[in-house]
Enzyme design. Structure first.
Site, PDB file in Angstrom:
ATOM      1  N   THR A 188     -20.077  25.141 -15.239  1.00 43.32           N
ATOM      2  CA  THR A 188     -20.920  25.302 -14.051  1.00 43.32           C
ATOM      3  C   THR A 188     -22.268  24.625 -14.288  1.00 43.32           C
ATOM      4  OG1 THR A 188     -19.811  27.359 -13.504  1.00 43.32           O
ATOM      5  CG2 THR A 188     -21.968  27.029 -12.525  1.00 43.32           C
ATOM      6  N   GLU A 190     -24.622  36.294 -13.940  1.00 39.66           N
ATOM      7  CA  GLU A 190     -24.391  34.933 -13.453  1.00 39.66           C
ATOM      8  C   GLU A 190     -25.442  33.976 -14.014  1.00 39.66           C
ATOM      9  OE1 GLU A 190     -21.437  34.809 -12.615  1.00 39.66           O
ATOM     10  OE2 GLU A 190     -21.506  34.081 -10.575  1.00 39.66           O
TER      11      GLU A 190
END
Ligand code: HSE
Length: 310
Positions: free
Chosen positions: A181, A128
């Protein structure tokens, strides 16, 4: 030589008010990878799907996950990963987390589970970090553990699994708008006024209490985000009008899925989720924005082996 085949589910981060600290796992949709371990010291990643992924393994989220796992247990090995099924990156349902979780879970299984479930989540968070430039677990933890996960704290990681009460369904729409993101995180304020924080704390507490007591109304009215959504909704045309229509059709809540641009509606019945999905599709169709709609059950199941051969 040892080999595992692993599934890790798609997930939805934040659930509105729980920025970086709450996420849920979705049923059946997810990534499948195979990992082969043999003697040596190296890593290959082969993509057998038609989803375009970077050829450079340094840009693949699986790479830091595998390396961190081996470093953590103090081993060297030749690891060959094959990606068999892949959620489209940018679809807003935790594509990078599904690969990261599958790799972390699969590596742990290959070595006889030396790490706890929480440590597997920590390893998955390395992927991530590569994908978004931040160590957040609100997709990775549900992708590993299933259910709805509260990340009570990050230092050290402290996760609480909340079993999904009853039949929760999510209608998720992925409008073909590109919002990374990274950019969705960069636009957020670094500081929050106290009254805003108080509103958010109340909602997070209400959401968790509602989930534990199966108070569906409380869950719905708590899923309000006064911190990230006011900045992020600018990327999603007609967001407020869409929410009005979706709530009027019986959804408990509608929020941005993770950092967007996908949007999801939480419903306590499949028919309501189907109706919400239809409204969302019509909304973006009318704006001339291509989109994909999924209606998926919220799941208590996380990463799992689908086949083992040793
Ligand atoms: N909690 C993260 C965010 C999720 O909202 O930026 C990213 O998918």
């Amino acid at each position: 030589m040892r080999k595992v085949r692993v599934f890790a589910p798609a997930s939805i981060a934040n659930m509105g008010c729980g920025f970086d600290i709450i996420g849920l796992a979705l049923d059946e949709v997810g990534d499948i990878i195979e990992i082969v371990q043999s003697e040596g010291d190296g890593l290959t990643i082969t993509n057998k799907t038609d989803v375009p992924l970077p050829d450079d393994i340094e840009k693949n989220v699986i790479t830091p996950v595998v390396r961190t796992f081996l470093k953590r247990i103090g081993k060297k090995a030749q690891i060959d990963v094959t990606i068999c099924e892949k959620i489209y990156p940018g679809s807003g349902i935790g594509s990078s987390a599904a690969s990261s979780a599958a790799a972390a879970y699969g590596m742990n299984e290959l070595y006889g589970c030396p790490l706890t479930e929480e440590e597997v989540v920590e390893v998955a968070m390395e992927g991530e970090n590569l994908a978004s430039g931040g160590y957040h677990a609100d997709n990775a933890a549900p992708a590993v553990m299933g259910g709805i996960i509260l990340i009570r704290g990050y230092e050290p990681l402290d996760v609480v699994k909340i079993s999904v009460p009853g039949n929760f369904y999510c209608a998720v729409i992925h409008p073909r708008i590109v919002v990374t993101t990274k950019e969705a995180r960069e636009i957020l304020p670094k500081q929050v006024p106290l009254h805003t924080a108080i509103t958010q704390w109340g909602n997070v507490g209400g959401l968790v209490a509602g989930l534990f007591t199966s108070d569906i109304e409380l869950v719905g009215r708590s899923m309000k985000d006064v911190i990230a959504e006011p900045y992020r909704k600018q990327f999603i045309p007609g967001f407020d009008e869409l929410r009005e229509k979706v709530l009027a059709a019986g959804a408990l809540a509608m929020n941005i899925s993770g950092s967007g641009p996908s949007v999801f509606a939480l419903c306590n019945h499949k028919d309501k989720a189907d109706a919400a999905g239809k409204i969302m599709g019509e909304h973006f169709d009318a704006l001339g924005i291509k989109n994909e709609v999924y209606v998926v059950k919220v799941s208590n199941k996380g990463a799992k082996l689908t086949r083992v051969s040793i």
